[in-house]
Design an enzyme around this catalytic site. Sequence first.
Site, PDB file in Angstrom:
ATOM      1  N   ASP A  38     -10.783   3.545   4.281  1.00 22.44           N
ATOM      2  CA  ASP A  38     -11.135   2.119   4.228  1.00 22.44           C
ATOM      3  C   ASP A  38     -12.657   1.939   4.200  1.00 22.44           C
ATOM      4  O   ASP A  38     -13.151   0.857   3.875  1.00 22.44           O
ATOM      5  CB  ASP A  38     -10.617   1.408   5.497  1.00 22.44           C
ATOM      6  CG  ASP A  38      -9.404   0.530   5.223  1.00 22.44           C
ATOM      7  OD1 ASP A  38      -9.275   0.033   4.095  1.00 22.44           O
ATOM      8  OD2 ASP A  38      -8.613   0.325   6.165  1.00 22.44           O
ATOM      9  N   LYS A  73       0.834  -1.201   0.000  1.00 24.96           N
ATOM     10  CA  LYS A  73       0.000   0.000   0.000  1.00 24.96           C
ATOM     11  C   LYS A  73       0.871   1.254   0.000  1.00 24.96           C
ATOM     12  O   LYS A  73       0.605   2.213  -0.728  1.00 24.96           O
ATOM     13  CB  LYS A  73      -0.918   0.010   1.230  1.00 24.96           C
ATOM     14  CG  LYS A  73      -2.060  -0.989   1.128  1.00 24.96           C
ATOM     15  CD  LYS A  73      -2.777  -1.185   2.450  1.00 24.96           C
ATOM     16  CE  LYS A  73      -3.740  -2.354   2.367  1.00 24.96           C
ATOM     17  NZ  LYS A  73      -4.359  -2.726   3.639  1.00 24.96           N
ATOM     18  N   GLN A  91      -4.317  -1.193   9.720  1.00 20.73           N
ATOM     19  CA  GLN A  91      -4.338  -2.546   9.154  1.00 20.73           C
ATOM     20  C   GLN A  91      -4.985  -3.527  10.128  1.00 20.73           C
ATOM     21  O   GLN A  91      -4.636  -3.577  11.305  1.00 20.73           O
ATOM     22  CB  GLN A  91      -2.902  -2.973   8.801  1.00 20.73           C
ATOM     23  CG  GLN A  91      -2.791  -4.330   8.139  1.00 20.73           C
ATOM     24  CD  GLN A  91      -3.454  -4.386   6.759  1.00 20.73           C
ATOM     25  OE1 GLN A  91      -3.550  -3.384   6.059  1.00 20.73           O
ATOM     26  NE2 GLN A  91      -3.912  -5.565   6.374  1.00 20.73           N
TER      27      GLN A  91
HETATM   28  N1  GUN Z   1      -7.090  -6.406   6.362  1.00 13.81           N
HETATM   29  C1  GUN Z   1      -7.488  -7.127   5.278  1.00 13.81           C
HETATM   30  N2  GUN Z   1      -8.020  -6.327   4.333  1.00 13.81           N
HETATM   31  C2  GUN Z   1      -7.959  -5.065   4.825  1.00 13.81           C
HETATM   32  C3  GUN Z   1      -8.351  -3.809   4.292  1.00 13.81           C
HETATM   33  O1  GUN Z   1      -8.887  -3.669   3.181  1.00 13.81           O
HETATM   34  N3  GUN Z   1      -8.097  -2.749   5.099  1.00 13.81           N
HETATM   35  C4  GUN Z   1      -7.521  -2.873   6.332  1.00 13.81           C
HETATM   36  N4  GUN Z   1      -7.345  -1.775   7.063  1.00 13.81           N
HETATM   37  N5  GUN Z   1      -7.171  -4.022   6.850  1.00 13.81           N
HETATM   38  C5  GUN Z   1      -7.374  -5.115   6.086  1.00 13.81           C
END
Ligand code: GUN
Length: 294
Positions: free
Chosen positions: A121, A54, A98
């Site tokens: 998100d 990311k 995350q």
């Molecule tokens: N863990 C798995 N997928 C995601 C996501 O799209 N965003 C976040 N913050 N954590 C995740």
Amino acid sequence: MSATLLDGKQLAADMRADIARQVAQLQAEKGVRPGLGVILIGADPASTSYVTAKERACEEAGMYSQDVRVPATTTQEEALALVRQMNADPRVHGILVQLPLPKHIDEGAVIDAIAPEKDVDGFTPVNVGRMLIGGACFLPCTPHGIIQMLLKAGVETAGRHAVVVGRSNIVGKPVAHLLMRKAAGGNATVTVCHTATRDLAAYTRQADILVVAAGRPGTVTGAMVKPGAVVIDVGVNRIPDAGRPSGFRLAGDVEFDSVREVASLLTPVPGGVGPMTITMLLYNTLEAARRAGG
Ligand code: GUN
């Protein structure tokens, strides 16, 4: 029949190039550089790898990236303080914590602390609520990426039967909503299956569009798919493989070889949904920066 593979990598690359152009334009015209703040608590290998991807994508798009990595022993108060710092930081337009978080931290409380206008998100109750009832919100990245892939591939969703396997907050629940809402890429009749569903195959065989987000490899086999169905595999599972330098290979939730023989369109893993998730995160961060005064 052998399914055509839906190339998420190519679509993601095209969209990211467009986002990078818009980032440069926003900076040139308004002096605003979109910024993403990422918080990683602990060192789970899959989470570390996602977060690194990311941040790299963010920098490649010309965005500012703030990377906070703290140990798994971080307390709930410390986690909340990190979120509040980013809420107050004008360089950060989007915040991503995350998931999953270590067990001693209340995930709901941490998500709730994210300012909704920085919730790229789309996980906060305000965003989820606005998505459900219709209103300005950030759509969650994986579900939004899936809809974009369907639209780009020209898949008709209106009036068709979409079956979602999985009911997580991150994928299953929101993608079911996006598929049924009255909008492009929606208007489907949606069935949601989960771990308590009896005779899963009886449902999946009825799907024109099958989205599998169960978190378990081999959840759907070719015998469970209607001929000609569009199959979206959201799973990312690490399968031990001593023959690889990393010690693992990635596999989705569907049995690729058998499903490929029955479906008309299929997303591969890796290279399907995954790259689109990060792309939609960049898209939301650019939008957050625009709303903040860009
Ligand atoms: N863990 C798995 N997928 C995601 C996501 O799209 N965003 C976040 N913050 N954590 C995740």
